[in-house]
Design a protein around this motif. Structure first.
Motif, PDB file in Angstrom:
ATOM      1  N   TRP A  72      11.301 -11.409   2.056  1.00 56.15           N
ATOM      2  CA  TRP A  72      12.327 -10.376   2.188  1.00 56.15           C
ATOM      3  C   TRP A  72      12.488 -10.046   3.663  1.00 56.15           C
ATOM      4  O   TRP A  72      11.493  -9.820   4.361  1.00 56.15           O
ATOM      5  N   ASP A  73      13.744 -10.019   4.113  1.00 52.28           N
ATOM      6  CA  ASP A  73      14.033  -9.634   5.499  1.00 52.28           C
ATOM      7  C   ASP A  73      14.729  -8.289   5.518  1.00 52.28           C
ATOM      8  O   ASP A  73      15.664  -8.066   4.747  1.00 52.28           O
ATOM      9  N   PHE A  74      14.261  -7.442   6.392  1.00 51.22           N
ATOM     10  CA  PHE A  74      14.933  -6.156   6.636  1.00 51.22           C
ATOM     11  C   PHE A  74      15.455  -6.229   8.056  1.00 51.22           C
ATOM     12  O   PHE A  74      14.710  -6.019   9.008  1.00 51.22           O
ATOM     13  N   GLU A  75      16.756  -6.555   8.181  1.00 55.02           N
ATOM     14  CA  GLU A  75      17.334  -6.764   9.511  1.00 55.02           C
ATOM     15  C   GLU A  75      17.891  -5.459  10.061  1.00 55.02           C
ATOM     16  O   GLU A  75      18.268  -4.568   9.304  1.00 55.02           O
ATOM     17  N   GLY A  76      17.988  -5.392  11.389  1.00 59.81           N
ATOM     18  CA  GLY A  76      18.619  -4.248  12.044  1.00 59.81           C
ATOM     19  C   GLY A  76      17.853  -2.940  11.865  1.00 59.81           C
ATOM     20  O   GLY A  76      18.443  -1.869  11.874  1.00 59.81           O
ATOM     21  N   MET A  77      16.537  -3.027  11.726  1.00 59.15           N
ATOM     22  CA  MET A  77      15.731  -1.795  11.591  1.00 59.15           C
ATOM     23  C   MET A  77      15.524  -1.166  12.972  1.00 59.15           C
ATOM     24  O   MET A  77      15.553  -1.855  13.989  1.00 59.15           O
ATOM     25  N   ASP A  78      15.265   0.111  12.954  1.00 58.16           N
ATOM     26  CA  ASP A  78      14.958   0.821  14.185  1.00 58.16           C
ATOM     27  C   ASP A  78      13.609   0.296  14.710  1.00 58.16           C
ATOM     28  O   ASP A  78      12.609   0.272  13.983  1.00 58.16           O
ATOM     29  N   ALA A  79      13.611  -0.161  15.974  1.00 55.04           N
ATOM     30  CA  ALA A  79      12.421  -0.833  16.500  1.00 55.04           C
ATOM     31  C   ALA A  79      11.200   0.091  16.519  1.00 55.04           C
ATOM     32  O   ALA A  79      10.078  -0.340  16.219  1.00 55.04           O
ATOM     33  N   ALA A  80      11.408   1.353  16.873  1.00 56.74           N
ATOM     34  CA  ALA A  80      10.270   2.283  16.954  1.00 56.74           C
ATOM     35  C   ALA A  80       9.631   2.452  15.571  1.00 56.74           C
ATOM     36  O   ALA A  80       8.401   2.411  15.419  1.00 56.74           O
ATOM     37  N   GLY A  81      10.466   2.621  14.544  1.00 55.43           N
ATOM     38  CA  GLY A  81       9.957   2.774  13.186  1.00 55.43           C
ATOM     39  C   GLY A  81       9.215   1.524  12.719  1.00 55.43           C
ATOM     40  O   GLY A  81       8.115   1.604  12.141  1.00 55.43           O
ATOM     41  N   ALA A  82       9.783   0.370  12.996  1.00 56.01           N
ATOM     42  CA  ALA A  82       9.166  -0.885  12.555  1.00 56.01           C
ATOM     43  C   ALA A  82       7.823  -1.096  13.256  1.00 56.01           C
ATOM     44  O   ALA A  82       6.838  -1.523  12.634  1.00 56.01           O
ATOM     45  N   ASN A  83       7.792  -0.788  14.543  1.00 53.84           N
ATOM     46  CA  ASN A  83       6.524  -0.936  15.285  1.00 53.84           C
ATOM     47  C   ASN A  83       5.463   0.023  14.776  1.00 53.84           C
ATOM     48  O   ASN A  83       4.293  -0.347  14.630  1.00 53.84           O
ATOM     49  N   ALA A  84       5.883   1.252  14.492  1.00 55.07           N
ATOM     50  CA  ALA A  84       4.925   2.243  13.988  1.00 55.07           C
ATOM     51  C   ALA A  84       4.368   1.783  12.632  1.00 55.07           C
ATOM     52  O   ALA A  84       3.172   1.934  12.352  1.00 55.07           O
ATOM     53  N   MET A  85       5.212   1.190  11.825  1.00 58.32           N
ATOM     54  CA  MET A  85       4.770   0.690  10.518  1.00 58.32           C
ATOM     55  C   MET A  85       3.701  -0.405  10.686  1.00 58.32           C
ATOM     56  O   MET A  85       2.662  -0.393  10.021  1.00 58.32           O
ATOM     57  N   MET A  86       3.953  -1.310  11.625  1.00 58.27           N
ATOM     58  CA  MET A  86       2.987  -2.388  11.862  1.00 58.27           C
ATOM     59  C   MET A  86       1.673  -1.805  12.407  1.00 58.27           C
ATOM     60  O   MET A  86       0.585  -2.205  11.992  1.00 58.27           O
ATOM     61  N   GLU A  87       1.807  -0.875  13.330  1.00 54.21           N
ATOM     62  CA  GLU A  87       0.605  -0.240  13.908  1.00 54.21           C
ATOM     63  C   GLU A  87      -0.256   0.429  12.843  1.00 54.21           C
ATOM     64  O   GLU A  87      -1.488   0.336  12.857  1.00 54.21           O
ATOM     65  N   LYS A  88       0.428   1.080  11.913  1.00 51.06           N
ATOM     66  CA  LYS A  88      -0.299   1.782  10.856  1.00 51.06           C
ATOM     67  C   LYS A  88      -1.085   0.774  10.014  1.00 51.06           C
ATOM     68  O   LYS A  88      -2.268   0.969   9.725  1.00 51.06           O
ATOM     69  N   MET A  89      -0.449  -0.306   9.642  1.00 49.12           N
ATOM     70  CA  MET A  89      -1.161  -1.303   8.818  1.00 49.12           C
ATOM     71  C   MET A  89      -2.314  -1.948   9.598  1.00 49.12           C
ATOM     72  O   MET A  89      -3.361  -2.245   9.045  1.00 49.12           O
ATOM     73  N   ARG A  90      -2.068  -2.128  10.892  1.00 51.23           N
ATOM     74  CA  ARG A  90      -3.116  -2.706  11.749  1.00 51.23           C
ATOM     75  C   ARG A  90      -4.322  -1.751  11.781  1.00 51.23           C
ATOM     76  O   ARG A  90      -5.464  -2.173  11.600  1.00 51.23           O
ATOM     77  N   ALA A  91      -4.017  -0.475  11.961  1.00 50.62           N
ATOM     78  CA  ALA A  91      -5.085   0.518  12.047  1.00 50.62           C
ATOM     79  C   ALA A  91      -5.834   0.660  10.726  1.00 50.62           C
ATOM     80  O   ALA A  91      -7.048   0.899  10.698  1.00 50.62           O
ATOM     81  N   ASP A  92      -5.104   0.493   9.617  1.00 51.53           N
ATOM     82  CA  ASP A  92      -5.717   0.688   8.296  1.00 51.53           C
ATOM     83  C   ASP A  92      -6.391  -0.564   7.737  1.00 51.53           C
ATOM     84  O   ASP A  92      -6.917  -0.537   6.616  1.00 51.53           O
ATOM     85  N   ALA A  93      -6.320  -1.669   8.480  1.00 48.05           N
ATOM     86  CA  ALA A  93      -6.779  -2.944   7.921  1.00 48.05           C
ATOM     87  C   ALA A  93      -8.202  -2.865   7.375  1.00 48.05           C
ATOM     88  O   ALA A  93      -8.471  -3.267   6.234  1.00 48.05           O
ATOM     89  N   ALA A  94      -9.101  -2.298   8.180  1.00 45.90           N
ATOM     90  CA  ALA A  94     -10.502  -2.264   7.745  1.00 45.90           C
ATOM     91  C   ALA A  94     -10.668  -1.448   6.465  1.00 45.90           C
ATOM     92  O   ALA A  94     -11.364  -1.866   5.527  1.00 45.90           O
ATOM     93  N   SER A  95      -9.984  -0.294   6.412  1.00 43.19           N
ATOM     94  CA  SER A  95     -10.172   0.543   5.222  1.00 43.19           C
ATOM     95  C   SER A  95      -9.441  -0.034   3.998  1.00 43.19           C
ATOM     96  O   SER A  95      -9.798   0.262   2.858  1.00 43.19           O
ATOM     97  N   ASN A  96      -8.445  -0.858   4.227  1.00 42.95           N
ATOM     98  CA  ASN A  96      -7.755  -1.496   3.099  1.00 42.95           C
ATOM     99  C   ASN A  96      -8.577  -2.625   2.476  1.00 42.95           C
ATOM    100  O   ASN A  96      -8.401  -2.966   1.307  1.00 42.95           O
ATOM    101  N   THR A  97      -9.433  -3.224   3.294  1.00 44.18           N
ATOM    102  CA  THR A  97     -10.234  -4.335   2.801  1.00 44.18           C
ATOM    103  C   THR A  97     -11.142  -3.849   1.670  1.00 44.18           C
ATOM    104  O   THR A  97     -11.845  -2.850   1.822  1.00 44.18           O
ATOM    105  N   GLY A  98     -11.076  -4.542   0.549  1.00 44.27           N
ATOM    106  CA  GLY A  98     -11.913  -4.176  -0.597  1.00 44.27           C
ATOM    107  C   GLY A  98     -11.226  -3.237  -1.579  1.00 44.27           C
ATOM    108  O   GLY A  98     -11.708  -3.037  -2.693  1.00 44.27           O
ATOM    109  N   ARG A  99     -10.098  -2.659  -1.184  1.00 40.84           N
ATOM    110  CA  ARG A  99      -9.390  -1.719  -2.026  1.00 40.84           C
ATOM    111  C   ARG A  99      -8.732  -2.442  -3.204  1.00 40.84           C
ATOM    112  O   ARG A  99      -8.316  -3.587  -3.092  1.00 40.84           O
ATOM    113  N   THR A 100      -8.621  -1.735  -4.341  1.00 42.85           N
ATOM    114  CA  THR A 100      -7.916  -2.295  -5.491  1.00 42.85           C
ATOM    115  C   THR A 100      -6.521  -1.685  -5.556  1.00 42.85           C
ATOM    116  O   THR A 100      -6.363  -0.468  -5.450  1.00 42.85           O
ATOM    117  N   VAL A 101      -5.522  -2.553  -5.679  1.00 46.51           N
ATOM    118  CA  VAL A 101      -4.136  -2.074  -5.808  1.00 46.51           C
ATOM    119  C   VAL A 101      -3.535  -2.739  -7.052  1.00 46.51           C
ATOM    120  O   VAL A 101      -3.460  -3.961  -7.125  1.00 46.51           O
TER     121      VAL A 101
END
Ligand code: G6P
Ligand code: ZN
Length: 607
Positions: free
Chosen positions: A481-510
């Motif tokens: 899925w591509d989300f084109e024309g997104m606001d760059a600041a929002g998209a970067n913040a989203m990536m940063e959040k997932m990067r920061a949460d990576a360790a705590s996401n490991t092992g989680r059940t979804v």
């Protein structure tokens, strides 16, 4: 048009050049223009920006300065120039020739009508000419699959002697040059070359001290000659000549048109009706020359599919084989009758059947394969089964190039013959150093021909081959899925959040999945040891399924978020893709929370 400024502190003594006549260089005063940092595939900007004063010249001069500083003698060998035919292509070529002469280039090869596909540039650099004439590099004028025209995009990239994109250090040096450029060199009096006629023009200095040769070359020649050595053309012709086989190849008004004509009409004797949209247009006829289910609408409909790959009813017969190419001819899409082959499956099938192709069988068989990280794991299983060396690289063709050249350039282990591919509709091998759209099409036809040795037997189809592959290796349900024309600041913040949460996401059940690993992909190049970090957030589930997020490196404006979803199945091989991926897709949307960061969860493109 060009305003010459006062010259100070330069290495060019213009007063001494009076004997040069038409070859007399001029120094033009300029100033840095912000934003000339090349991306994954060169510099891409709005056409208008490229046409604005000094924009192109600043960049081209910065490339020459970087190339010369890196030790290339541009007065030896040949500089090649060609493009995908988009608006401003021919004007840009004339400017680059004049600047090339001023920078010391003595010989040029220009694609006829200014046209050269990206894979053809790679092939021509590698194949054309005696040693003393060989090309040391090429400017390719393209923004690949981005729309073209005065209101759309233009682009330029530089390839080096091995036929591949300029290495990182050269592009970094180029960028550094753009930030401090003061002057550029151009031969303003050098005549404009008629690029519609194949042939050489020699322009001599007034005093006879030197001369320059500009040769317009047949665009398709070197590439088509190379393709004929790779594939079994007689077997492919026999397949195409079968009354129960038919094909269409959509060039989407990009540069692939002349190449598809040279191969399918001139070499393989097929009627012109196999070609679609094969006349290059400077705005791609208003289309978006990207071969996927969304943008190759006309072809997708002809093949009896909708934009999600589901079957639709159409009047009349549906061709057995359909293919499409992007603006510069390096991408491909492969379709069977009412059947979409995902690029990841296409790669896996080509690898599994590589030895049907003379290029591989004649070299003792395929040795190694590689895929980019977001590409599905379908090929991994084939590589394991066939005991091939296997590599998972970051997105971008350059990583494959290093592996292909590991012996020749890096004096390491030899991984050739080599096949590689990406989910972004790119597939290829070590015959050149770029992805090659028409190569992939011929690979499929060669494989089909090998599965259909007897014309009196019912046709083994594209779908038959893929289904047989799934029943042997399992199926990697996959979509992007591509989300084109997104606001760059929002998209970067989203990536940063997932990067920061990576360790705590490991092992989680979804839902019904467990996240075995969440991380940010990092690649250490096994050939030169270079490290590429932050190459995409991965959620690797314990059952082998994957969810991946990346920001596009080629987006025109704003940010493009890419979400890749993959589910591996060994039993249920016939589900509609959307339902196979339903749960994982909604988990993916939760994991990234794109709704909060970018304000939407509706993609602009699904492939
Ligand atoms: C270009 C490169 C490909 C790469 C693609 C990714 O086409 O040549 O090697 O896969 O860009 O683009 P993206 O927009 O996903 O960064
Ligand atoms: Zn392209």
């Amino acid at each position: 048009k060009y305003v010459s400024g006062t010259i100070e502190n330069t290495d060019l003594d213009v007063s001494a050049d009076t004997g040069l006549g038409l070859l007399k260089p001029t120094l033009v005063r300029t100033a840095p223009i912000a934003g000339q940092k090349p991306g994954t595939s060169g510099l891409r900007k709005k056409t208008k920006e490229f046409m604005s004063e000094n924009y192109l010249s600043n960049f081209v001069q910065s490339v020459f300065d970087a190339v010369i500083a890196a030790g290339t003698n541009v007065s030896e060998g040949t500089l090649m120039i060609g493009g995908d035919g988009r608006y401003f292509n021919t004007e840009a070529i004339q400017i680059i020739i004049k600047m090339g002469v001023a920078n010391g280039v003595k010989r040029f090869w220009i694609g006829e009508n200014g046209l050269l596909s990206t894979p053809a540039v790679s092939a021509t650099i590698r194949e054309r000419g005696p040693v003393w004439q060989k090309s040391f590099g090429a400017f390719i004028l393209t923004a690949s699959h981005n729309p073209g025209g005065p209101e759309e995009d233009f682009g330029i990239k530089y390839n080096t002697q091995n036929g591949g994109p300029a290495p990182e250090y050269l592009m970094e040096a180029t960028y550094a040059n753009t930030t401090c450029i003061k002057t550029y060199k151009i031969c303003e009096d050098f005549p404009s070359i008629d690029i519609t006629q194949v042939g050489a023009t020699t322009v001599a200095a007034a005093d006879g001290s030197t001369s320059v040769v500009v040769e317009v070359i047949p665009s398709t020649q070197s590439h088509v000659t190379l393709l004929k050595t790779i594939f079994d053309f007689p077997a492919i012709k026999a397949l195409l000549d079968r009354p129960d086989f038919s094909m269409v190849y959509d060039s989407m008004h990009g540069v692939n048109g002349p190449f598809s004509k040279a191969v399918f009409v001139d070499e393989l004797g097929q009627p012109e009706s196999v070609l679609r949209n094969h006349i290059p247009k400077d705005d791609f006829a208003g289309g978006h020359a990207d071969p996927n289910l969304t943008y190759a609408k006309e072809l997708v409909k002809t093949m009896g599919l909708d934009r999600t790959g589901n079957k639709i009813d159409v009047d009349g017969p549906i061709p057995s084989f359909g293919a499409a190419a992007d603006g510069d001819g390096d991408r491909n899409m492969i379709l069977g009758t009412q059947f979409f082959v995902t690029p990841s499956d296409s790669l896996a099938v080509i690898v599994a059947n590589a030895n049907c192709i003379p290029f591989f069988s004649s070299q003792g068989g395929l040795k190694a394969v590689a895929r980019s990280m977001p590409t599905s794991g379908a090929v991994d299983r084939v590589a394991k089964d066939l005991n091939l060396d296997f590599f998972e690289t970051p997105t971008g063709w350059k990583f494959f190039g290093n592996l292909m050249d590991s012996k020749a350039i890096f004096k390491g282990k030899d991984y050739t013959p080599f096949i590689c591919g990406e989910e972004s509709f790119g597939t290829g091998s070590d015959h050149v150093r770029e992805k090659d759209g028409i190569w992939a099409v011929l690979a499929w036809l060669n494989i089909l021909a090998a599965h259909n040795p007897d014309a009196s037997k019912p046709l083994v189809t594209v779908e038959d081959i893929v289904r047989k592959h799934w029943s042997k290796y399992g199926r990697n349900y996959y979509c992007r899925w591509d989300f084109e024309g997104m606001d760059a600041a929002g998209a970067n913040a989203m990536m940063e959040k997932m990067r920061a949460d990576a360790a705590s996401n490991t092992g989680r059940t979804v839902g019904s999945y467990t996240i075995a690993t969440a991380d940010d992909f990092r690649y250490v190049d096994p050939v030169d040891g270079s490290v590429a970090a932050k190459q995409g957030i991965r959620f690797l589930m314990s059952d082998g399924s994957r969810v991946i997020f990346r920001l596009s490196g080629t987006a025109g404006s704003g940010a493009t978020v890419r979400m890749y979803i993959e589910q591996y199945e060994t039993e249920k091989l016939d589900l509609p893709v959307a339902s196979a991926l339903e749960e994982l897709t909604s988990i993916a949307l939760q994991l990234c929370d794109i709704k909060t960061f970018c304000g939407t969860e509706t993609p602009t493109v699904i492939t």
